[in-house]
Scaffold this active site. Structure first.
Site, mmCIF file in Angstrom:
data_model
loop_
_atom_site.group_PDB
_atom_site.id
_atom_site.type_symbol
_atom_site.label_atom_id
_atom_site.label_comp_id
_atom_site.label_asym_id
_atom_site.label_seq_id
_atom_site.Cartn_x
_atom_site.Cartn_y
_atom_site.Cartn_z
ATOM 1 N N GLY A 271 0.681 -11.724 10.781
ATOM 2 C CA GLY A 271 0.424 -12.078 9.381
ATOM 3 C C GLY A 271 -0.660 -13.142 9.273
ATOM 4 O O GLY A 271 -0.601 -14.151 9.967
ATOM 5 N N ARG B 292 -1.123 -5.782 13.226
ATOM 6 C CA ARG B 292 0.051 -5.679 14.090
ATOM 7 C C ARG B 292 -0.261 -4.452 14.949
ATOM 8 O O ARG B 292 -0.644 -3.411 14.415
ATOM 9 C CB ARG B 292 1.310 -5.492 13.260
ATOM 10 N N ASP C 280 5.214 -15.741 16.387
ATOM 11 C CA ASP C 280 5.969 -15.438 17.611
ATOM 12 C C ASP C 280 5.647 -14.050 18.176
ATOM 13 O O ASP C 280 5.646 -13.866 19.395
ATOM 14 C CB ASP C 280 7.472 -15.648 17.419
ATOM 15 N N THR D 258 1.263 -19.233 11.076
ATOM 16 C CA THR D 258 2.119 -18.329 10.296
ATOM 17 C C THR D 258 2.686 -19.105 9.114
ATOM 18 O O THR D 258 3.035 -20.283 9.257
ATOM 19 C CB THR D 258 3.289 -17.747 11.121
ATOM 20 N N ASP E 60 5.481 -18.718 7.979
ATOM 21 C CA ASP E 60 6.943 -18.807 8.110
ATOM 22 C C ASP E 60 7.427 -20.135 8.717
ATOM 23 O O ASP E 60 8.597 -20.483 8.575
ATOM 24 C CB ASP E 60 7.470 -17.659 8.985
ATOM 25 N N ASP F 160 8.181 -20.756 11.684
ATOM 26 C CA ASP F 160 9.364 -20.474 12.511
ATOM 27 C C ASP F 160 9.074 -20.568 14.009
ATOM 28 O O ASP F 160 9.745 -19.917 14.817
ATOM 29 C CB ASP F 160 9.914 -19.070 12.172
ATOM 30 N N ARG G 210 10.300 -13.979 6.743
ATOM 31 C CA ARG G 210 10.838 -13.015 7.708
ATOM 32 C C ARG G 210 12.327 -13.254 7.935
ATOM 33 O O ARG G 210 13.122 -12.875 7.105
ATOM 34 C CB ARG G 210 10.071 -13.064 9.040
HETATM 35 O O1 F6P Z 1 5.092 -13.513 9.234
HETATM 36 C C1 F6P Z 1 4.453 -13.630 8.011
HETATM 37 C C2 F6P Z 1 5.024 -12.638 7.027
HETATM 38 O O2 F6P Z 1 4.328 -12.758 5.801
HETATM 39 C C3 F6P Z 1 6.533 -12.745 6.799
HETATM 40 O O3 F6P Z 1 6.865 -13.811 5.941
HETATM 41 C C4 F6P Z 1 6.846 -11.387 6.273
HETATM 42 O O4 F6P Z 1 8.204 -11.053 6.518
HETATM 43 C C5 F6P Z 1 5.920 -10.507 7.096
HETATM 44 O O5 F6P Z 1 4.850 -11.322 7.501
HETATM 45 C C6 F6P Z 1 5.378 -9.311 6.372
HETATM 46 O O6 F6P Z 1 4.668 -8.573 7.314
HETATM 47 P P1 F6P Z 1 3.623 -7.416 6.982
HETATM 48 O O7 F6P Z 1 2.347 -8.077 6.591
HETATM 49 O O8 F6P Z 1 3.473 -6.679 8.262
HETATM 50 O O9 F6P Z 1 4.226 -6.628 5.867
#
Ligand code: F6P
Length: 341
Positions: A15, A76, A107, A130, A132, A134, A176
């Protein structure tokens, strides 16, 4: 100790987070200062597999410190989850003569570094980026402060409507599987309730508690707005379902609102720009000192180095004092009970 004319590569993965560009800028300028060549891989680990890269110089990072997103793009990468993908990535790094790779991400990205280490002999350095927050071993990740502010701004506006209609709102924030955003945003918006993983029991019990609390608050204050900030992925089937559950269970009408990707974008606030800049410089200094498989973080204002394995091993805990303040000390219904005694 001194290594000149070696090639450093940078990528951003997972992200995107506001401040990633500030980190790229800082890494590039620090690397150039120490006479390294610098390249950036596009689209995270996919860029390694596809050898999709660009040369980074001073001009490439001019006027980016204030921009959200990432100039190196992100992704990703399911391909990188395979052994073949990891080997291909390592081969490409070796072929290009990259002696150190700096990964900015969360992570998932750090787990990617662990996998790559099986095939790549160069140095790997991580920078926590990130929204998050986390990642264990650093007080804050790049992007968290901006995301908190963005969510606060949005929820303050929602509160205006909630006040105008004396309405109950349930606002879902990202994170997340971690409650940092929910707890910090909830506190800063004076939410009547914050639903996070850290204090969640089970949906049945929580439904009862939430309904009781809404009723107690309405009894104490009369008609008024009521705001619940909920962490994403917490309530089975999301906050819209939570609202219909409350309607069915206690005839309470609530309006759901999912803040979503607005929290990931926007200009980074000062805190993220400064953190990113510090971590970028420290990461290049770690490369010069021949460090490997570490994350550069910051605790209590001091730069720290954390083995990547440790950064991903433990679940980072939210601040217990904040949790206690929200759930007990500042609780309006509880205050009313205390005043009656
Ligand atoms: O890790 C950052 C984040 O925005 C989280 O808060 C969320 O759950 C996730 O990424 C969403 O991922 P994607 O962009 O793959 O939908």
């Amino acid at each position: 100790m001194l290594k000149n004319n070696n090639k450093i590569a940078i990528l951003t993965s997972g992200g995107d987070a506001p401040g990633m560009n500030a980190a790229i800028r800082s890494l590039v300028l620090a690397a150039l200062h120490y006479k390294f060549d610098v390249i950036g891989f596009n689209y995270g680990f996919n860029g390694l597999i596809n050898s999709d890269f660009c040369t980074l110089d001073e001009a490439s990072v001019r006027d980016i410190i204030h921009r959200g997103g990432t100039i190196l793009k992100s992704a990703r990468s399911p391909q990188f989850m395979t052994t073949a993908g990891q080997k291909q990535a390592a081969d490409n790094l070796n072929h290009l003569g990259v002696s150190a790779l700096v990964v900015i991400g969360g992570d998932g990205s750090f787990n990617g570094m662990l996998a790559l280490k099986g095939f790549y002999q160069g140095q790997l350095i991580g920078i926590p980026g990130t929204i998050d927050n986390d990642i264990d071993g650093t007080d804050h990740t790049i992007g968290f402060a901006t995301a908190v502010n963005t969510a606060i701004e949005a929820i303050d506006k929602i509160r205006d409507t909630a006040d105008a209609f004396d309405r109950v709102f349930v606002v879902e924030v990202m994170g997340r599987h971690s409650g940092f955003l929910a707890l910090n945003v909830g506190i800063a918006c004076a939410a009547e309730q914050v639903l996070t993983f850290e204090s969640f029991q089970n949906p049945g019990l929580e439904l009862q508690n939430i309904a009781n609390h809404i009723k107690q608050c309405k009894d104490e204050r009369g008609q008024s707005s009521y705001l619940i900030v909920a962490a994403e992925n917490l309530w089975p089937e999301g906050v819209t379902k939570l609202c219909s559950d409350l309607q069915a269970y206690a005839n309470i009408t609530c309006t759901p609102c999912v803040l979503g990707y607005i929290q990931r974008g926007g200009d980074p606030v000062a805190k993220d720009r400064i953190l990113a800049t510090k971590l970028g410089v420290a990461a290049i200094e770690a490369v010069r000192a021949n460090k490997d498989m570490i994350m550069i973080g910051e605790t209590s204002g001091q730069i720290c180095e954390v083995p990547i394995q440790l950064a991903v091993k433990h679940k980072k805990q939210v601040n217990a004092a904040l949790l206690n303040a929200q759930n007990s000390i500042l609780d309006i219904a509880e205050l009313a009970q205390l005043n009656k005694i």
